[in-house]
Write a protein that holds these residues in place. Structure first.
Motif, PDB file in Angstrom:
ATOM      1  N   LEU A 830     -20.692  48.924  26.951  1.00 45.20           N
ATOM      2  CA  LEU A 830     -20.780  47.865  25.946  1.00 45.20           C
ATOM      3  C   LEU A 830     -22.217  47.481  25.624  1.00 45.20           C
ATOM      4  N   ASN A 831     -23.115  47.587  26.646  1.00 40.90           N
ATOM      5  CA  ASN A 831     -24.500  47.139  26.435  1.00 40.90           C
ATOM      6  C   ASN A 831     -25.433  48.295  26.107  1.00 40.90           C
ATOM      7  N   ASN A 832     -24.878  49.377  25.578  1.00 42.87           N
ATOM      8  CA  ASN A 832     -25.690  50.538  25.224  1.00 42.87           C
ATOM      9  C   ASN A 832     -26.356  50.305  23.870  1.00 42.87           C
ATOM     10  N   LEU A 833     -27.623  50.694  23.754  1.00 41.51           N
ATOM     11  CA  LEU A 833     -28.363  50.544  22.495  1.00 41.51           C
ATOM     12  C   LEU A 833     -28.971  51.900  22.154  1.00 41.51           C
ATOM     13  N   GLN A 834     -28.634  52.434  20.990  1.00 42.53           N
ATOM     14  CA  GLN A 834     -29.161  53.729  20.556  1.00 42.53           C
ATOM     15  C   GLN A 834     -30.288  53.479  19.559  1.00 42.53           C
ATOM     16  N   VAL A 835     -31.436  54.080  19.842  1.00 40.44           N
ATOM     17  CA  VAL A 835     -32.662  53.758  19.107  1.00 40.44           C
ATOM     18  C   VAL A 835     -33.253  55.029  18.509  1.00 40.44           C
ATOM     19  N   ALA A 836     -33.788  54.910  17.288  1.00 36.22           N
ATOM     20  CA  ALA A 836     -34.561  55.995  16.689  1.00 36.22           C
ATOM     21  C   ALA A 836     -35.981  55.486  16.466  1.00 36.22           C
ATOM     22  N   VAL A 837     -36.963  56.237  16.971  1.00 36.51           N
ATOM     23  CA  VAL A 837     -38.373  55.889  16.743  1.00 36.51           C
ATOM     24  C   VAL A 837     -39.001  57.020  15.942  1.00 36.51           C
ATOM     25  N   LYS A 838     -39.672  56.651  14.852  1.00 36.50           N
ATOM     26  CA  LYS A 838     -40.290  57.640  13.968  1.00 36.50           C
ATOM     27  C   LYS A 838     -41.805  57.494  14.067  1.00 36.50           C
ATOM     28  N   ASN A 839     -42.498  58.633  14.019  1.00 35.56           N
ATOM     29  CA  ASN A 839     -43.937  58.604  13.811  1.00 35.56           C
ATOM     30  C   ASN A 839     -44.317  59.751  12.880  1.00 35.56           C
TER      31      ASN A 839
END
Length: 967
Positions: A830-839
């Motif tokens: 439930l506390n999972n966070l999926q993140v995308a970081v761009k550079n």
């Protein structure tokens, strides 16, 4: 109104020679006082005539409540007809005249001992219908006698009366022992008494799903099956519905019950037939498929279902909706009965469409020729909706039965040649699906489809045609011209067509780059610069970037091989189908929705499941949420299921963007839990147990008072002064616990960029604190961040602030403020966070798990009375207990630490040397979590019990508890 009319009709049997219509005619002197005089007449006949006039006036809506005492005086009579009329009047007006109704109590008591069983039954029936609290307690003794009456007619009437009384005053029924008497009636010698006892217990059990009233066992099941053969049709339905809630111990018992229920399939009443089908469908789950009886049972189920289709259209529709479920679960039952589902010319449209659906479900290689001939015939009908469905059905047959695909395609081409506009458009939509199921097989028909391009005016048909042109652009010489013709009115097209056109032109460009460069630039410009639609704009940007940075990758993405479409896209999801099979013959089976979706107030709604095919004898007769520890019930509301990370993140524009939020967050459609009224609708079923071992806990509260006591230490009802004494040395809170940083994105997976981080809550704001390290040889710039949808709507509250380029071997600290107003989707965990970081190098994806304590808000301290009422209101099944080991803090220190994480202590008390802390916390989406923490002096092991309306958050809350206390 219906009941009064029935009674008037019934009264004709008691010697009314002349027509009753005269009672409804108005006379010049029809005033109340005249009726009053007649009611007090000494002549029995005149009195009876007067009561009939009163009932007639009542039936047409006139207020005759002023005559209450005069009518009640007429109760003292031996005339059954007159008594019935008076009782009828009493039922109607007792609620508005409760004080006067008490006058009738003595007559009820007397009538319950009358030598005539009809009068005894009449008295007990009327007692059940008078919904007045004041007189219910006077009726207990007469009801007890009638439940044990020597006449079965009286007993069966009394059984139903118990259910009615339970609805008015459940506690009274339990205290008087009527439920036990009702259970005893299941063993009664008279089948109708048994049926009514079962009906009453089922009714009571529905409103109290955890009561386990119908404690079914093989002995009681045997009694029910014996009574089944001799009951009236409605009695049989009650018994069959009760049987459907029983789970046999093994396949032998299951077969035995099936054998005794099977004769009900030939009953004339369709409700009995469907109830029997429900029992058999459920118990078949436990029979081994290689058993001879299993095959016999399948054959026996078909004829009664077919017979139901010869009834009137309304009944046919109900039967067809149920058959639709049965065919999805066990198509073999009706596989030889295709012809009965062929449409008749005079069938109403709702029956036609339902039959069509079942025909497709039953279509197989053996009967496909018949089915296609029928469907082709239907496609020439006059009803437009039906024709459309018929054409779609031909396409579904092609996808379902591969051997028939060629025949289906030629049938569709014949229909296109008719040039009937709506037929042509539907045919093109289904041919697109056939192309997706059988690529590179039927493309020879494309030329015929292109001839009809100009006649397409419906978005779905235009989108389908554009898809075909884009997908097979290399085979169509003038594909660019065809797509350009659609592009002329781009902004007038629906979104569906615009999206399809954008993709089709990009496909065309990748296949014929030299000829279509202008066309692709035109469509990308229209989609990104001139469009207000975010979906279209984002897709345009993705294609633009793909084509400008790496055309080879673009080709691999856009022209990738597509998965084949599945044959049945409209099947009901298996767990829902199982639940609906358990509700055959009810509204749920007609709506194809579980009862919880349309029954007001889900307190009495229980999710039913089919039994497992084992002989282990797991008991599931009355589905009890508490016993289903292993079954993951759909939660009351946290949000839709988790989607594909990459697919979701690709739909997001990763350019840096400032998102400022002002005002309250918009309500997230998927997140309903937070908006629940914590005190609504549940206080009538207070917990009988206690919190923390105090027997007094459940005693003093019916509902929270409207005004809080002036002093918090003032004694509260039930003697709670000591319980809520907060003078126990709870000191000042310490700061919020911040977990140490961990590596979220290793450098080897992110072309040299390493990200480690943690989450903190500072001054009410959630911070994502990260360390960026450049382990590559090149400078990194243009950082941006985007989150996937997540369980609590976590989203960046502003852009990622990396102000200077990140040089090789350089490390910088970055703090990103977060809010909780983003899109919501349930994650696992439930506390999972999926993140995308761009550079400037690439886009990188990683997952991080945040402690749920980051979401505990500062106003999470619940009022004491509200805490008590809420604890009682939340069902026991929602309580989870956990153990925290090796924690060497006393209760005050523990309370202090937890308060730093916004876990607030409402109360503290000591029982037998053990400190009990009662605590509350509130999540950012409005979900309240209540806790009871037990701390024993000198014992390093704590016990924490958590109660919440969304029990799925309990595990995460416990993890935050443990982390806060141990660090």
């Amino acid at each position: 109104m219906q009941e009064w009319a029935n009674q008037l009709c019934e009264n004709r049997q008691f010697g009314s020679k002349m027509t009753d219509s005269k009672y409804f005619t108005t006379t010049k002197k029809g005033e109340i006082f005249e009726l009053k005089a007649e009611l007090n007449s000494d002549k029995k006949e005149k009195k009876k005539e007067a009561v009939k006039k009163v009932i007639a006036s009542m039936t047409v809506g006139k207020d005759v409540s002023a005559l209450f005492p005069d009518v009640v005086n007429c109760m003292q009579t031996d005339n059954l007809e007159l008594k019935k009329l008076v009782y009828l009047y009493l039922m109607n007006y007792a609620k508005s005249q409760p004080d006067m109704a008490i006058m009738a109590v003595n007559t009820f008591v007397k009538d319950c001992e009358d030598p005539n069983p009809l009068i005894r039954a009449l008295a007990v029936r009327t007692m059940g219908c008078i919904r007045v609290d004041k007189i219910t307690e006077y009726l207990c003794e007469p009801l007890r006698k009638c439940l044990k009456d020597e006449d079965p007619y009286v007993r069966k009437t009394a059984a139903v009366c118990v259910a009615k009384l339970h609805d008015i005053n459940a506690q009274l029924v339990e205290d008087q022992g009527f439920l036990d008497t009702l259970k005893d009636l299941i063993s009664d010698s008279n089948p109708m008494v048994v049926a009514n006892a079962v009906a009453a217990l089922s009714e009571i059990a529905e409103s109290h799903p955890n009561s386990n009233l119908l404690d079914l066992n093989p002995q009681s099941i045997n009694k029910l099956l014996t009574a089944l053969n001799e009951c009236t049709e409605w009695g049989q339905i009650f018994i069959l519905d009760c049987l459907a809630n029983y789970t046999p111990r093994d396949d032998r018992e299951s077969q035995s019950i099936c054998e005794r229920v099977t004769p009900r399939l030939s009953h004339a009443n369709s409700a009995v037939v469907l109830s029997a089908v429900k029992v058999l469908m459920k118990f078949m789950e436990m029979l081994p498929k290689d058993l001879d009886y299993y095959g016999t049972l399948l054959k026996k189920l078909a004829p009664p279902l077919v017979t139901l289709l010869s009834a009137e259209p309304e009944l046919q529709y109900v039967a067809l909706r149920n058959i639709n479920l049965i065919v999805q679960k066990r198509p073999e039952i009706l596989k030889h009965e295709m012809k009965v589902f062929f449409v008749k010319y005079n069938d109403p449209i709702y029956v036609k469409l339902e039959k069509l659906d079942i025909m497709i479900r039953l279509a197989s290689q053996a009967n496909i020729a018949q089915v296609l001939a029928e469907l082709k015939e239907y496609a020439t009908e006059v009803d437009v909706d039906f024709v459309r469905k018929a054409v779609r059905a031909i396409g579904r047959c092609a996808i379902k039965v591969e051997q028939s695909a060629e025949r289906c395609v030629s049938t569709l081409l014949d229909l296109i040649q008719t040039k009937v506009n709506y037929v042509v458009q539907e045919a093109i939509v289904v041919i697109k699906d056939i192309f997706r199921k059988y690529p590179n097989k039927y493309e020879s028909v494309i030329a015929t489809l292109c001839e009809n391009l100009d006649s397409l005016d419906e978005p779905e048909a235009r989108a389908a045609m554009i898809w075909i042109v884009g997908e097979y652009a290399e085979r169509i010489d003038n594909a660019d011209e065809l797509l350009e013709s659609f592009l002329e009115g781009f902004h007038d097209e629906s979104t569906q067509v615009q999206l399809q056109l954008l993709t089709a032109i990009v496909k065309l460009f990748l296949k014929k780059p030299t000829e279509t460069q202008e066309l692709v630039q035109q469509v990308l410009s229209l989609a990104t610069q001139d469009s207000d639609n975010p979906d279209l704009r984002d897709r345009g940007y993705i294609y633009w970037r793909l084509l400008s940075t790496d055309p080879v990758a673009a080709k691999e993405v856009v022209l990738a091989e597509k998965p084949l479409i599945s044959e049945e896209t409209d099947l009901i999801e298996p767990t829902l189908l199982e639940e609906l099979i358990c509700h055959i013959g009810t509204l749920a089976s007609v709506y194809h929705k579980p009862p919880s979706a349309f029954v007001e107030g889900s307190r009495g709604v229980v999710h039913k499941r089919l039994p497992a095919r084992t002989g282990s004898g797991e008991s599931a007769e009355s589905p009890d949420p508490g016993s289903a520890a292993g079954v993951s019930e759909p939660p009351p509301a946290v949000i839709p299921s988790q989607g594909d990370l990459l697919g979701d993140l690709l739909n997001l524009d990763l350019a840096p963007s400032v998102t400022t939020t002002t005002g309250p967050p918009p309500p997230a459609s998927g997140m309903q839990l937070g908006s629940m009224d914590l005190l609504g609708g549940g206080l009538d079923s207070l917990l009988s147990g206690d919190i923390g071992g105090s027997a007094a806990m459940g005693a003093g509260f019916g509902a929270p008072p409207a005004v809080m006591p002036a002093s918090l230490n003032a004694p509260v009802a039930g003697g709670f002064g000591d319980l809520f004494d907060l003078g126990g040395g709870v000191g000042m809170p310490i700061g919020n616990y911040v977990p140490p940083k961990t590596v979220w994105l290793p450098a080897m997976k992110a072309k040299g960029l390493e990200i480690s981080g943690t989450f903190a809550r500072r001054a009410g704001v959630i911070q994502m604190e990260m360390t960026f390290t450049n382990k590559a040889m090149s400078v990194m710039t243009d950082f941006a961040v985007q989150f996937n949808r997540n369980s609590f709507g976590m989203a960046p509250a502003g852009p990622l602030q990396v102000l200077t380029p990140l040089s090789p071997n350089q490390t910088i600290e970055v703090s990103l403020p977060l809010n909780t107003v983003g899109p919501v989707m349930k994650m696992e965990p439930l506390n999972n966070l999926q993140v995308a970081v761009k550079n400037n190098i690439d886009v990188f994806y990683f997952s991080a798990q945040y402690p749920i304590s980051m979401l505990f808000v500062e106003d999470g301290k619940m009022e004491r009375q509200v805490f008590l009422a809420t604890w009682k209101d939340i069902p026991n099944d929602n309580e989870s207990q956990f153990h925290i080991k090796d924690c060497h803090l006393n209760s005050d220190a523990a309370s202090n630490k937890l308060q730093g994480s916004n876990v607030f202590t409402i109360a503290k008390r000591t029982v037998d040397g053990q400190d009990m802390l009662y605590q509350s916390m509130k999540l950012s989406n409005g979900i309240w979590v209540l806790a009871e923490l037990k701390v024993q002096a000198g014992n390093p092991n704590y016990t924490v019990s958590l109660k919440c309306r969304a029990p799925e958050v309990s595990q995460c809350v416990f993890q935050s508890y443990e982390a806060a206390l141990k660090n």
